[in-house]
Scaffold this motif. Structure first.
Motif, short mmCIF file in Angstrom:
data_model
loop_
_atom_site.label_atom_id
_atom_site.label_comp_id
_atom_site.label_asym_id
_atom_site.label_seq_id
_atom_site.Cartn_x
_atom_site.Cartn_y
_atom_site.Cartn_z
N ARG A 1 36.27 44.91 54.22
CA ARG A 1 37.61 44.49 53.85
C ARG A 1 37.81 42.99 54.12
N LEU A 2 37.36 42.53 55.28
CA LEU A 2 37.50 41.11 55.62
C LEU A 2 36.69 40.24 54.67
N ALA A 3 35.47 40.65 54.35
CA ALA A 3 34.62 39.85 53.45
C ALA A 3 35.25 39.74 52.06
N VAL A 4 35.77 40.85 51.56
CA VAL A 4 36.38 40.83 50.23
C VAL A 4 37.66 39.99 50.23
N LEU A 5 38.46 40.12 51.30
CA LEU A 5 39.68 39.31 51.39
C LEU A 5 39.35 37.82 51.44
N LEU A 6 38.32 37.45 52.19
CA LEU A 6 37.94 36.04 52.27
C LEU A 6 37.48 35.53 50.90
N ALA A 7 36.63 36.30 50.22
CA ALA A 7 36.13 35.87 48.92
C ALA A 7 37.26 35.80 47.89
N ALA A 8 38.14 36.81 47.87
CA ALA A 8 39.25 36.81 46.92
C ALA A 8 40.24 35.69 47.22
N SER A 9 40.47 35.42 48.50
CA SER A 9 41.38 34.33 48.86
C SER A 9 40.78 32.97 48.50
N LEU A 10 39.47 32.81 48.68
CA LEU A 10 38.81 31.58 48.26
C LEU A 10 38.94 31.38 46.76
N ALA A 11 38.74 32.45 45.99
CA ALA A 11 38.89 32.36 44.54
C ALA A 11 40.31 31.98 44.15
N THR A 12 41.29 32.59 44.81
CA THR A 12 42.69 32.29 44.50
C THR A 12 43.03 30.86 44.85
N ALA A 13 42.59 30.41 46.02
CA ALA A 13 42.89 29.04 46.45
C ALA A 13 42.27 28.03 45.49
N ALA A 14 41.04 28.28 45.06
CA ALA A 14 40.38 27.35 44.14
C ALA A 14 41.11 27.31 42.80
N ALA A 15 41.53 28.48 42.30
CA ALA A 15 42.24 28.52 41.02
C ALA A 15 43.58 27.79 41.12
N VAL A 16 44.32 28.06 42.17
CA VAL A 16 45.63 27.44 42.35
C VAL A 16 45.51 25.92 42.48
N ALA A 17 44.46 25.47 43.14
CA ALA A 17 44.30 24.04 43.39
C ALA A 17 44.23 23.23 42.10
N VAL A 18 43.63 23.80 41.04
CA VAL A 18 43.44 23.03 39.82
C VAL A 18 44.40 23.41 38.70
N SER A 19 45.17 24.50 38.88
CA SER A 19 45.99 24.96 37.75
C SER A 19 47.44 25.22 38.10
N GLY A 20 47.82 25.21 39.38
CA GLY A 20 49.16 25.63 39.74
C GLY A 20 49.24 27.15 39.84
N LEU A 21 50.45 27.66 39.79
CA LEU A 21 50.68 29.09 40.01
C LEU A 21 50.86 29.81 38.67
N ILE A 22 49.82 30.51 38.24
CA ILE A 22 49.84 31.24 36.97
C ILE A 22 49.88 32.72 37.28
N GLY A 23 50.92 33.38 36.82
CA GLY A 23 51.15 34.76 37.22
C GLY A 23 50.59 35.79 36.25
N PHE A 24 50.52 37.03 36.72
CA PHE A 24 50.21 38.25 35.97
C PHE A 24 48.74 38.43 35.62
N VAL A 25 47.94 37.38 35.66
CA VAL A 25 46.54 37.54 35.28
C VAL A 25 45.84 38.52 36.23
N GLY A 26 46.09 38.36 37.52
CA GLY A 26 45.41 39.17 38.52
C GLY A 26 45.86 40.62 38.56
N ILE A 27 46.99 40.95 37.93
CA ILE A 27 47.44 42.34 37.87
C ILE A 27 47.05 42.99 36.55
N VAL A 28 47.32 42.30 35.46
CA VAL A 28 47.17 42.90 34.14
C VAL A 28 45.70 43.14 33.79
N ILE A 29 44.85 42.13 34.00
CA ILE A 29 43.46 42.24 33.53
C ILE A 29 42.70 43.38 34.21
#
Length: 319
Positions: free
Chosen positions: A222-250
């Motif tokens: 659980r910790l490893a997946v949270l760290l990897a998913a949080s790293l992915a989210t932080a990297a995406a947010v850093a270059v694009s801002g806050l884009i919603g619904f992609v992570g739920i719908v897809i």
């Protein structure tokens, strides 16, 4: 991605765009017939925008699938643990108080997203193991509310900066090659880590006790997946801002098309999220051309009704 290259305010022959795209491939030489200015427009503007949209969309979707696997909740999204609130706060601080800081906005957003998740994780763990994932979710809600309140307070110092703040919050993938090369290493590491944990997430889905009986350390996974998913989210947010619904719908779409195994859901979410955000950006660039819509507005228009439909279908299946 080819559709993303074809669409735009500039009137360029689709066939010439296809030929130019082929010319960019290794060991392929094709004369597209485009003028240098048109080639520059494709290479310096459209191509990096398509690539950034693909990477950001893929990261948000695979991070959402990872969060849903950890929390065993299809409503979990990449911003659940405060990544969006942390990034929004630090980005607002830079825009309002440090506007001249070179390269400060992406770095600040990245640090804020990581910091928000870290605060939520520390706060959630103060309750001990008895709280479980529910406590972690509540900690994320608390951190999000607190950081959003601070962001609103900071905004009041310079109200004239609100337009830029909200432009960033609604998302933008037009940062160019610098943004693409900035996010690419984090995208590669986080995506590979999440995909490698697909089988373990399948084991976690049967429950922690059963997973332990099968030799899987649930807390470590659980910790490893949270760290990897949080790293992915932080990297995406850093270059694009806050884009919603992609992570739920897809991830929902992927499950309905390909089943619920995370060995399949994670890689297909990566591909599906990339395709979805590239097409959303294409709509953002063409619907009111030559002006542009914020890409976050497009994902809300598409994602919100679709999400409601998914919830209705899920309810009907349960009854």
């Amino acid at each position: 991605m080819l559709a993303g290259l074809l669409g735009g305010a500039a009137d360029i022959s689709p066939w010439q765009v296809v030929l130019q795209a082929l010319d960019w491939l290794p060991f392929v030489t094709v004369d597209s017939g485009l003028a240098p200015v048109e080639q520059g427009l494709l290479y310096e503007l459209r191509l990096p925008r398509v690539l950034v949209a693909a990477v950001v969309g893929g990261l948000l979707a695979i991070a959402g699938a990872g969060y849903q696997g950890v929390f065993r909740n299809p409503l979990a999204d990449p911003y659940l643990l405060g990544a969006a609130a942390g990034a929004g706060l630090t980005a607002t601080v830079v825009i309002v108080l440090l506007p001249g800081l070179p390269g400060g906005l992406p770095l600040a957003a990245f640090a804020g997203a990581v910091g928000g998740v870290f605060l939520a994780y520390v706060l959630g763990n103060t309750a001990g193991r008895a709280g479980g994932t529910a406590t972690l979710v509540l900690a994320g809600v608390a951190v999000t509310s607190f950081l959003t309140a601070i962001q609103t307070f900071v905004q009041q110092f310079k109200v004239e900066k609100l337009q830029r703040i909200y432009s960033w919050i609604l998302g933008d993938v037009g940062g160019g090659w610098d943004q693409f090369w900035m996010v690419l290493p984090y995208a590669a590491v986080s995506a590979v880590l999440l995909i490698l944990h697909g089988r373990l997430l399948d084991v976690l889905s049967v429950g922690d006790e059963e997973a332990t009986g099968l030799g899987v350390r649930a807390a470590r996974v659980r910790l490893a997946v949270l760290l990897a998913a949080s790293l992915a989210t932080a990297a995406a947010v850093a270059v694009s801002g806050l884009i919603g619904f992609v992570g739920i719908v897809i991830p929902h779409v992927v499950r309905r098309l390909a089943g619920g195994s995370y060995r399949i859901v994670l890689p297909l979410s990566l591909v599906g999220g990339a395709a979805f955000l590239v097409l959303a950006d294409l709509l953002a660039r063409t619907v009111i051309a030559p002006a542009e819509l914020p890409i976050g507005v497009v994902t809300m228009f598409v994602g919100a009704p679709f999400f409601v439909a998914v919830l209705r279908m899920t309810r009907q299946a349960a009854t």
